[in-house]
Design a protein around this motif. Structure first.
Motif, PDB file in Angstrom:
ATOM      1  N   ALA A 644      32.360   4.320  75.080  1.00 25.57           N
ATOM      2  CA  ALA A 644      32.734   4.478  76.478  1.00 25.57           C
ATOM      3  C   ALA A 644      33.010   5.935  76.834  1.00 25.57           C
ATOM      4  CB  ALA A 644      33.971   3.644  76.788  1.00 25.57           C
ATOM      5  N   ALA A 645      32.990   6.199  78.120  1.00 25.91           N
ATOM      6  CA  ALA A 645      33.392   7.503  78.644  1.00 25.91           C
ATOM      7  C   ALA A 645      33.987   7.284  80.025  1.00 25.91           C
ATOM      8  CB  ALA A 645      32.194   8.442  78.730  1.00 25.91           C
ATOM      9  N   LEU A 646      34.879   8.174  80.402  1.00 25.46           N
ATOM     10  CA  LEU A 646      35.504   8.095  81.716  1.00 25.46           C
ATOM     11  C   LEU A 646      35.155   9.354  82.497  1.00 25.46           C
ATOM     12  CD1 LEU A 646      39.311   7.150  81.494  1.00 25.46           C
ATOM     13  CD2 LEU A 646      37.547   5.973  82.815  1.00 25.46           C
ATOM     14  N   ALA A 675      20.700   0.742  79.141  1.00 22.16           N
ATOM     15  CA  ALA A 675      21.835  -0.170  79.153  1.00 22.16           C
ATOM     16  C   ALA A 675      23.166   0.549  79.264  1.00 22.16           C
ATOM     17  CB  ALA A 675      21.804  -1.024  77.893  1.00 22.16           C
ATOM     18  N   LEU A 676      23.493   1.006  80.438  1.00 24.38           N
ATOM     19  CA  LEU A 676      24.791   1.638  80.645  1.00 24.38           C
ATOM     20  C   LEU A 676      25.537   0.853  81.713  1.00 24.38           C
ATOM     21  CD1 LEU A 676      26.269   4.304  79.683  1.00 24.38           C
ATOM     22  CD2 LEU A 676      25.516   5.279  81.838  1.00 24.38           C
ATOM     23  N   ASP A 677      26.698   0.330  81.338  1.00 19.62           N
ATOM     24  CA  ASP A 677      27.506  -0.384  82.325  1.00 19.62           C
ATOM     25  C   ASP A 677      28.361   0.615  83.073  1.00 19.62           C
ATOM     26  OD1 ASP A 677      26.690  -2.937  81.877  1.00 19.62           O
ATOM     27  OD2 ASP A 677      28.062  -3.213  80.184  1.00 19.62           O
ATOM     28  N   TRP A 698      34.154   4.265  84.958  1.00 16.71           N
ATOM     29  CA  TRP A 698      34.085   3.892  83.539  1.00 16.71           C
ATOM     30  C   TRP A 698      32.630   3.651  83.152  1.00 16.71           C
ATOM     31  CZ3 TRP A 698      37.409   3.357  79.455  1.00 16.71           C
ATOM     32  CH2 TRP A 698      37.041   2.502  78.405  1.00 16.71           C
ATOM     33  N   LEU A 699      32.191   4.333  82.108  1.00 18.53           N
ATOM     34  CA  LEU A 699      30.820   4.153  81.609  1.00 18.53           C
ATOM     35  C   LEU A 699      30.896   3.525  80.232  1.00 18.53           C
ATOM     36  CD1 LEU A 699      29.519   7.766  82.274  1.00 18.53           C
ATOM     37  CD2 LEU A 699      29.583   5.871  83.883  1.00 18.53           C
ATOM     38  N   GLN A 700      30.060   2.580  79.978  1.00 20.93           N
ATOM     39  CA  GLN A 700      30.144   1.906  78.687  1.00 20.93           C
ATOM     40  C   GLN A 700      28.766   1.424  78.254  1.00 20.93           C
ATOM     41  OE1 GLN A 700      33.383  -0.970  78.335  1.00 20.93           O
ATOM     42  NE2 GLN A 700      31.975  -2.306  77.220  1.00 20.93           N
TER      43      GLN A 700
END
Ligand code: ADP
Ligand code: ZN
Ligand code: ZN
Length: 740
Positions: A644-646, A675-677, A698-700
């Motif tokens: 994840a990354a913020l 596939a990045l949420d 939020w990236l996940q």
């Protein structure tokens, strides 16, 4: 023959690019080999001058040669990095998506990052300068400077010259190559230490337990890179294991990097080191003067000292012959930087171990879920210390159900009775509450007005002994009006309790006991924390009231009872990591009790005694608790089962922050073929701080590669479509908290 101009690549702290091109100053053009990679140079940057790090030469530049400016001054003779730490910085910049110049400077002690007027160096006039003298106006400062240097016939120190001349005069002359400065800093011709022959290790006055011995043997055998997760219950003698392994590293004349969570803990661990090793220990933490930091850092760099004990940023210390990295209390949140370059020193320690090909030990009684997961997936080897040393038993945990129970200003009667019992036995008691101040909130009993900090929109905390209200988010304080400004009532009541209130109450209930409160307020003066710790060790204190500062690492032999006033904070939180951190904190706090032969007790007050987390900790142990949480994370595909990354954004204008993130999210969703949420934007847990609204995206993704790729795209998007100037942004890779 026309010589090609030498183009120098220099990493300068700047948000956009990793390096910039400059020309070599003419004074050096005939000896270009003199410039080693990794030295500081002073360069013109826009209208300013900045310190950058010289990275090497290049044969071409994207800019026309005529546009390139020369380096103003060369500030070091020798590289400030080892090849490994340079590689580590490059990795950090790449992985955390942060400009290389910034990372390289962060890796240096503060003193070396400061503007050049702190330089110690000697200044000489160049031939060009001598030739130039007749051409200058005699009334100018530059004329006086050159005259003085020319007459002196030798060098003058930069500091001497600063007494007469401004930095501007000095720097301009340097830029025009009329004078040059030679820094005295960091000469490598120092006698290196060799400790192999001396008796440096004092054997302990006990023998290792068989568990300890087994772990020590395993660790000593490892000569190349491998990460060990040393899981040892509190009081199992982890530190002794570290010492024995460190001893064998020193015997090979190699050095050691020992990372600790925060300065609060360093003095204790340093004392323990000193009791065991007959040699000075280098330190690096924010409680030291910048000069002291520099001195220790240089001694490590020159291999004059072999052990560096330091906090987060010490992971970059340039050990020339590193043999081992230890990260103690590896689960601790303070290893993660939360502003600027959001690196995790724990994770970088492992990266550095790989670069240097040396073993890495991550130690904890309550390992992070990430590290436990890495045992299964990344080949970390888990080593266990399951028993406390000696006859000490793991303390018994007791939950006190607060529901429907009458409280005596925060204290329940089972807790009061237990304190009395342990006092009667002349034992020490620790009362833990992670909330400073007297009460977290005030309220008008008549009209329900609550004093809040307008910069953060959150209630002020009442600090009774300072007689002030204070905002724990932005630090603003103000006196308490004793009359409600809304209805003129004098019925201002305090709600909830902080360490001060508990202290007052305990003093009332146990008037003959010596009571000491340890929190950030009571330890503001330099050295006061250590003095308090001494008092505890000298048994001058019966009851200790403390916050997080006391939760970890401390060893109080006479302490037999720990009371946790409020376990509920974090049980129901929007941050999915809150439970993990709460469990770690409870186990760490509990671990302070019963470290000697006397059995310890732990009382935990809660309104939710049936909560599965508390039940697992009560009936089983941290291990079972971690398994439980890992299972939940797996089911929800949350980290460590995803990456994840913020994107963190703050602005005084809420709309600007929202619009920017909404636009970014929309662009990402549109472009997102991988596939990045993307979740959000949503407000940070503290929505407003010191006047700034805080928003998150939020990236996940299920794999690290995909997540990294997504961050790459998003940073490029931001650089291309710059946010309005009211908006500040940052990217947090592998975030461990939603706080900005
Ligand atoms: P941990 O870091 O695992 O919580 P410590 O390293 O602080 O535990 O050890 C607790 C105490 O036990 C220390 O005072 C240490 O000197 C002592 N100790 C360590 N190993 C042994 C041993 N094998 N026998 C007796 N005492 C020991
Ligand atoms: Zn009122
Ligand atoms: Zn505030």
């Amino acid at each position: 023959m026309k010589t090609e101009p030498m183009i120098c690549q220099v990493a300068v702290p700047s948000p956009c690019f990793n390096s910039f091109d400059y020309l070599l100053p003419n004074t050096l053009a005939s000896h270009p080999d003199d410039l080693p990679k990794g030295i500081r140079v002073l360069v013109p940057f826009g209208r300013q001058e900045k310190i950058g790090i010289f990275l090497g030469y290049t044969s071409s530049s994207s800019l026309a040669i005529e546009k390139l400016k020369p380096i103003i001054a060369v500030l070091d003779n020798h590289s400030l990095y080892t090849p490994s730490t340079l590689t580590l910085c490059q990795f950090t910049s790449h992985y955390y998506h942060h400009p290389l110049g910034d990372v390289l400077l962060t890796a240096l002690p503060k003193r070396l990052r400061q503007p050049v007027h702190h330089l110690t160096g000697s200044v000489t006039i160049t031939q060009k300068g001598i030739d130039h003298i007749p051409a200058i106006n005699r009334k100018t400062k530059q004329y006086q400077l050159l005259r003085q240097l020319h007459r002196a016939c030798s060098t003058l120190s930069y500091q001497q010259l600063q007494e007469t001349f401004s930095n501007r005069t000095l720097n301009t002359a340097m830029a025009q190559e009329l004078i040059k400065i030679q820094s005295k800093h960091s000469s490598n011709h120092v006698k290196m230490a060799s400790y192999t022959s001396k008796r440096i290790f004092q054997a302990p006055d006990f023998t290792l337990t068989s568990e300890q011995q087994h772990v020590v043997d395993m660790l000593k055998r490892q000569k190349t890179f491998k990460t060990f997760l040393l899981v040892g219950v509190t009081g199992s003698g982890k530190t002794e294991v570290y010492f024995q392994v460190i001893q064998s590293i020193l015997a090979q004349n190699k050095s050691v990097l020992f990372l600790v969570p925060e300065i609060g803990l360093t003095p204790q661990i340093i004392q323990r080191f000193q009791a065991r090793f007959n040699l000075p220990i280098a330190m690096l933490h924010s409680g030291m003067s910048s000069q002291a930091q520099l001195t220790d850092w240089e001694k490590i760099k020159n291999h004059q000292l072999l052990i560096m004990v330091g906090t987060r940023s010490a992971v970059f210390t340039p050990h020339p012959n590193l043999g081992l990295i230890v990260v103690d209390e590896e689960h601790d949140l303070s290893f993660k930087q939360t502003v600027g370059c959001c690196y995790s020193a724990r994770d970088l320690a492992v990266v550095r171990g790989r670069i240097e090909n040396v073993p890495v030990i991550l130690g904890s009684a309550t390992p992070s879920l990430e590290s436990l997961h890495n045992v299964n997936t990344k080949g970390y080897e888990r080593l266990n210390l399951t028993k406390r040393v000696g006859s000490a038993m793991t303390p018994q945990l007791k939950l006190v159900n607060l529901r429907g129970r009458k409280l005596n200003r925060g204290l329940s009667s089972p807790v009061i009775d237990a304190i009395q019992t342990h006092l009667d036995q002349k034992k020490q008691i620790m009362v833990f509450l992670n909330r400073r101040g007297f009460a977290p909130k005030m309220i008008c009993h008549d009209c329900s007005w609550i004093p809040i900090c307008t910069q953060c929109d959150l209630p002020y905390v009442w600090h009774k002994h300072l007689n002030r209200l204070s905002c724990h988010h932005c630090g603003a304080t103000q006196p308490l009006a004793h009359i409600c400004p809304q209805c003129d009532s004098s019925m201002l009541w305090d709600i909830g309790c902080g360490t001060e209130k508990i202290e007052t109450q305990l003093k009332k209930l146990f008037s003959r006991a010596n009571i000491l409160r340890i929190d950030r307020d009571s330890t503001r003066h330099k050295g006061s924390f250590n003095k308090m710790l001494e008092q505890i060790h000298e048994n001058e204190v019966d009851i200790i009231i403390g916050t997080q500062m006391l939760a970890k690492g401390h060893h109080f032999p006479n302490l037999t009872l720990t009371v946790v006033i409020d376990a509920d904070h974090g049980l129901y939180s929007q941050d999915f990591r809150a439970l993990e951190h709460l469990g770690q904190l409870l186990v760490q706090v509990a671990g302070r009790a019963g470290r000697n032969k006397d059995n310890g007790e732990v009382y935990v007050q809660t309104y939710y005694p049936r909560h599965p987390l508390l039940q697992t900790l009560l009936k089983k142990d941290y291990h079972a608790f971690a398994e439980y949480l890992l299972k939940k994370r797996y089911e929800a595909t949350l980290p460590p089962y995803s990456s994840a990354a913020l994107v963190k954004v703050k602005s005084k204008k809420l709309n600007d922050a929202c619009d920017f993130l909404n636009q970014l999210a929309a662009n990402m969703r549109q472009q997102n073929t991988h596939a990045l949420d993307i979740t959000g934007p949503f407000p940070a847990p503290i929505e407003k701080k010191a006047g700034y609204y805080q928003m998150l995206l939020w990236l996940q993704s299920t794999t690290k590669q995909q997540c990294q790729h997504g961050i790459q795209i998003i940073t490029e998007m931001i650089k291309k479509n710059k946010p309005p100037c009211s908006v500040r942004w940052n990217i947090d890779v592998d975030p461990i908290s939603m706080s900005i």
